[in-house]
Design an enzyme around this catalytic site. Structure first.
Site, short mmCIF file in Angstrom:
data_model
loop_
_atom_site.label_atom_id
_atom_site.label_comp_id
_atom_site.label_asym_id
_atom_site.label_seq_id
_atom_site.Cartn_x
_atom_site.Cartn_y
_atom_site.Cartn_z
N CYS A 79 0.81 -1.22 0.00
CA CYS A 79 0.00 0.00 0.00
C CYS A 79 0.85 1.27 0.00
O CYS A 79 0.56 2.22 -0.74
CB CYS A 79 -0.95 0.00 1.20
SG CYS A 79 -0.17 -0.45 2.77
N HIS A 93 -2.94 6.35 4.65
CA HIS A 93 -1.49 6.51 4.82
C HIS A 93 -1.06 7.87 4.29
O HIS A 93 -1.53 8.33 3.24
CB HIS A 93 -0.73 5.43 4.04
CG HIS A 93 -0.88 4.05 4.59
ND1 HIS A 93 -1.52 3.77 5.77
CD2 HIS A 93 -0.43 2.85 4.11
CE1 HIS A 93 -1.48 2.45 5.99
NE2 HIS A 93 -0.82 1.89 4.99
#
Length: 340
Positions: free
Chosen positions: A133, A246
């Site tokens: 990710c 994130h």
């Protein structure tokens, strides 16, 4: 999108990424014929809804991929290691979201905005790997800069949400916050230290060189995606007490001269990127606003005066969507459009 319907199996359907896969398949109207939801014995037999219909989750077994065209995998690396090759042998093309096949030289590692042409390599093993990710959002932001100005060196620090470690990690953060507010000692099971109100400069295990496995993934995967084994990347990966999304502080030293205005315009017109960059008005990407969004968001674009050609930027993305499920489905969309 193809008018033909494709039989799709989801391995790890009851997990967090599995839930996102179902939601995004429905949102994007993926051409599904038969949908087969699969999980371990722990959650097999449970019910999940898709397009208003209830589906019973089946047990992930050797023969469960017969008749399937595409397998979307997110069951954990050890499970993918066993079942992805079996699915491929049954004629089911696997898009695997785990770390198991990412660095296999015969398995393409794909981010559709960056290297969609690599998908053609799926025929070697019948498997396509989805990157980590933190890697995905970084390479989406770097790709236009790489193509137009060249990249000499990247220094990246990540601020990664607990959802990257799974539902148990999110639950642990909640329980730790509750415990601390009640003046009691929080339990630690998922993380080696208390995660609540803390920043943990360790994601995954440490390697001999002092970097963590997560940091090594960012280096190795980025080099493979760009096809540049000499690309200089210096990462620090940090877990922060955020549930979803994130963030990354990225410093890019380019080969050619570059300006903030050029980068801002370039990124604003690049696929998969949304620029939010007006600091004077308090506008920059934040996880609370980027959650459940598809784009990679870029802001705080500014000159780095310490090198001849340097840019700093702040990059945010929903790690469960673009960092996992959406990227997987985008790969599958190209598969059905161009290859199957």
């Amino acid at each position: 999108m193809s008018k033909r319907a494709y039989n799709v199996a989801i391995a790890g359907a009851t997990g967090m990424v599995g839930a996102e896969l179902l939601k995004i398949l429905e949102e994007r109207n993926f051409p599904i014929g038969e949908l087969r939801l699969l999980a371990s014995e722990r959650t097999a037999g449970s019910k999940l809804k898709f397009n208003g219909e209830e589906h019973t989750v089946g047990l992930l077994e050797d023969e469960t991929f017969e008749g399937m065209d595409i397998g979307l995998f997110s069951p954990g690396a050890s499970v993918s290691k066993v079942y992805a090759p079996k699915a491929a042998a049954a004629g089911c093309v696997v898009v695997d979201n785990t770390s198991e096949f990412r660095m296999d030289p015969e398995v393409p590692l794909v981010v559709p905005e960056v290297n969609p042409e690599a998908i053609a390599g799926y025929e070697k093993k019948g498997i396509i790997a989805n990157p980590n990710c933190s890697t995905i959002q970084m390479v989406v932001a770097l790709k236009p800069i790489y193509d137009h100005f060249g990249i000499k060196r990247v220094v990246v620090s990540t601020y990664q949400s607990v959802s990257g470690a799974g539902k148990e990690a999110m639950d642990e953060l909640t329980e730790q916050i509750r415990a601390l507010f009640n003046m009691s000692t929080p339990d630690k099971k998922v993380f080696p230290h208390v995660m609540a109100f803390n920043c943990l400069p360790q994601i995954d295990v440490f390697l001999e060189d002092g970097y963590t496995k997560e940091e090594a993934k960012m280096v190795n995967e980025t080099r493979k995606i760009f096809g540049n084994e000499s690309m200089l990347i210096s990462p620090t990966a940090v877990r922060v007490p955020v549930y979803v999304g994130h963030s990354e502080s990225i410093n890019v030293e380019t080969e050619d001269a570059v300006t903030v205005e050029e980068v801002r315009e370039l990124l604003s017109n690049s696929p998969g990127i949304e620029v939010i960059d007006d600091p004077a008005k308090g506008l920059y990407p934040m996880t609370v606003e980027c959650a459940e969004q598809d784009a990679v968001f870029v802001g705080r674009i500014r000159n780095d005066p310490t090198v001849e050609h340097g840019i700093n930027m702040w990059v945010v993305s929903d790690n469960l969507r673009k960092g996992a499920a959406l990227n997987t489905i985008q790969i599958a969309e190209i598969l059905v459009r161009d290859y199957l």
